[in-house]
Design a protein around this motif. Structure first.
Motif, PDB file in Angstrom:
ATOM      1  N   GLY A 203       0.614  -1.231   0.022  1.00  0.00           N
ATOM      2  CA  GLY A 203      -0.072  -0.065  -0.078  1.00  0.00           C
ATOM      3  C   GLY A 203       0.711   1.259   0.203  1.00  0.00           C
ATOM      4  N   LEU A 204       2.059   1.079   0.276  1.00  0.00           N
ATOM      5  CA  LEU A 204       3.031   2.469   0.715  1.00  0.00           C
ATOM      6  C   LEU A 204       3.042   3.080  -0.799  1.00  0.00           C
ATOM      7  N   ALA A 205       3.384   2.136  -2.146  1.00  0.00           N
ATOM      8  CA  ALA A 205       3.556   2.666  -3.206  1.00  0.00           C
ATOM      9  C   ALA A 205       2.364   3.670  -3.861  1.00  0.00           C
TER      10      ALA A 205
ATOM     11  N   TYR B 243       5.297   7.820  -8.501  1.00  0.00           N
ATOM     12  CA  TYR B 243       5.007   6.917  -7.168  1.00  0.00           C
ATOM     13  C   TYR B 243       4.299   5.562  -8.103  1.00  0.00           C
ATOM     14  N   GLY B 244       3.955   4.431  -7.277  1.00  0.00           N
ATOM     15  CA  GLY B 244       3.378   3.394  -7.690  1.00  0.00           C
ATOM     16  C   GLY B 244       4.511   2.348  -8.189  1.00  0.00           C
TER      17      GLY B 244
ATOM     18  N   GLY C  94       1.549   2.313 -11.010  1.00  0.00           N
ATOM     19  CA  GLY C  94       0.665   1.140 -11.116  1.00  0.00           C
ATOM     20  C   GLY C  94       0.785   0.121 -10.059  1.00  0.00           C
ATOM     21  N   TRP C  95       1.864   0.008  -9.508  1.00  0.00           N
ATOM     22  CA  TRP C  95       1.765  -1.263  -8.300  1.00  0.00           C
ATOM     23  C   TRP C  95       1.114  -0.805  -6.930  1.00  0.00           C
ATOM     24  N   PRO C  96       0.433  -1.413  -6.107  1.00  0.00           N
ATOM     25  CA  PRO C  96       0.157  -2.714  -6.568  1.00  0.00           C
ATOM     26  C   PRO C  96      -1.068  -3.207  -7.307  1.00  0.00           C
ATOM     27  N   LYS C  97      -1.570  -2.111  -8.027  1.00  0.00           N
ATOM     28  CA  LYS C  97      -2.904  -2.384  -8.865  1.00  0.00           C
ATOM     29  C   LYS C  97      -2.477  -2.806 -10.351  1.00  0.00           C
TER      30      LYS C  97
END
Length: 382
Positions: A199-201, A234-235, A273-276
């Motif tokens: 979730g931090l990403a 980010y992501g 995009g991470w973690p989606k």
């Protein structure tokens, strides 16, 4: 990518560990070339694009018997500095003779898992200030420090006390990021990991899973996309490589989880995009990679830019990837070199002209060290 290759890639992914940093495999295989599955469409190459196919020639082994080498910085006028992740030391290598001299131990380093003394970089004013920057894992966080390098002092005592420039980056047994580099704008960029907390990403208030852009003093750089924040993009899951092309555009390599590793063109304020999302996504909210690889083929670490090409070191993939660029797109499918010849490859740095410095990573607990490992290689590339 043909359906049969996609299915095979997904089957292989089932056996991968998170982060793609699994044990080395395939040591002793002959040199191979190939293309990465799932490469993003590049369109038609321009006249200025590099050739679709290239070559790699290992000129020599510069140094041997290094322990857990991670970062490399080339000194003006010759000489290489290499950080040891687990020992917390920095050594100087004479690029001509291969002789190594220990500068000293960086105090405060707390190595564990993928953490320890990681990336290093020279100050933009190194010729006058003699400052070395380092990213390391401490007992409480990941942080960036700078130290005075005084080569007039005895070996082992040439590093001054670390001055903390930036702290508070989340640490973990995995996904500590660690690559730092000064950009063409004179700002300090740092790739971080989400430390295993996905979730931090996506949390722009967190420093985990980001590319950060800082002044040399550690303040949020002017012109950052989020006012007052050091966050540049980010992501990200675990950023491992940073490099700029001839037009000052930033590229970054990133560990995927079980399916896709990525090479990205970095857009200020972009969400990767991470973690989606892992690899390419149909969601327009996310920036798609310009190239992606199955984690068995890559587990990317450092990257370097030379003459229109991104060169990417691969850990689990045990190879050096060549990605010719057409702007911020891949001009042709990636091509692999040195597959299995030197084991895990950690860091690649432009060495001037058509040459690279290449650092292996077989003594990090996940490789299979051979005689003389780990080493620094000088490589000629086209």
């Amino acid at each position: 990518m043909p359906a049969v290759l996609a299915a095979a890639a997904l089957l292989l992914a089932a056996g991968c560990s998170a982060g793609g940093e699994g044990p080395a495999s395939g040591a002793g295989r002959t040199t191979a070339t190939g293309t990465a599955p799932g490469t993003a469409p590049s369109g038609r190459a321009t006249a200025s694009s590099p050739p679709a196919k290239g070559s790699v020639k290992v000129l020599r082994t510069v140094a041997r018997n290094l322990k857990t080498p991670w970062g490399l910085a080339a000194l003006p006028g010759g000489g290489l500095l290499v950080s040891s992740r687990d020992d917390g030391t920095i050594v100087r290598i004479d690029a001509g003779t291969g002789r190594t001299t220990e500068l000293g131990t960086v105090s405060g380093v707390s190595p564990a898992g993928e953490g320890g003394l990681l990336g290093i970089a020279l100050s933009p004013g190194f010729a006058s200030d003699h400052m070395i920057y380092a990213y390391f894992t401490s007992a409480s966080d990941n942080r960036i420090v700078r130290m005075l390098y005084d080569e007039r002092k005895p070996a082992g005592e040439q590093l001054g006390a670390p001055d903390t420039v930036f702290k508070g980056i989340p640490k973990g047994f995995i996904h500590n990021g660690g690559r730092i580099a000064f950009g063409p704008d004179g700002m300090l960029y740092a790739g971080t990991g989400e430390s295993g907390e996905r979730g931090l990403a996506q949390d722009r208030r967190s420093l985990g899973g980001k590319i950060l852009r800082l002044t040399p003093e550690g303040e949020p750089a002017p012109g950052n996309p989020f006012p007052g924040s050091p966050v540049y993009s980010y992501g990200h899951r675990n950023v491992q490589g940073l490099a700029w092309d001839g037009r000052q555009r930033l590229f970054a390599s990133e560990f995927g989880q079980d399916t896709w590793d990525e090479l990205n063109a970095i857009k200020p304020g972009g969400d990767y995009g991470w973690p989606k999302a892992e690899g390419r996504s149909s969601d327009p909210a996310f920036q798609n990679p310009l190239a992606q690889w199955h984690t068995d083929d890559a587990s990317p670490s450092g990257i370097a830019y030379v003459n229109g090409v991104i060169w990417m070191a691969a850990l689990k993939g045990e190879r050096l990837w060549r990605v010719p660029l057409d702007g911020t797109r891949a001009a042709a499918p990636p091509q692999a070199f040195l597959t299995g010849r030197y084991g895990r490859l950690r860091t690649v740095v432009a060495a001037g002209g058509d040459k690279l410095w290449l650092v292996t990573s077989n003594t990090d607990g996940r490789g299979r060290p051979g005689k003389g490992d780990d080493r620094v290689l000088e490589v000629e590339v086209r």
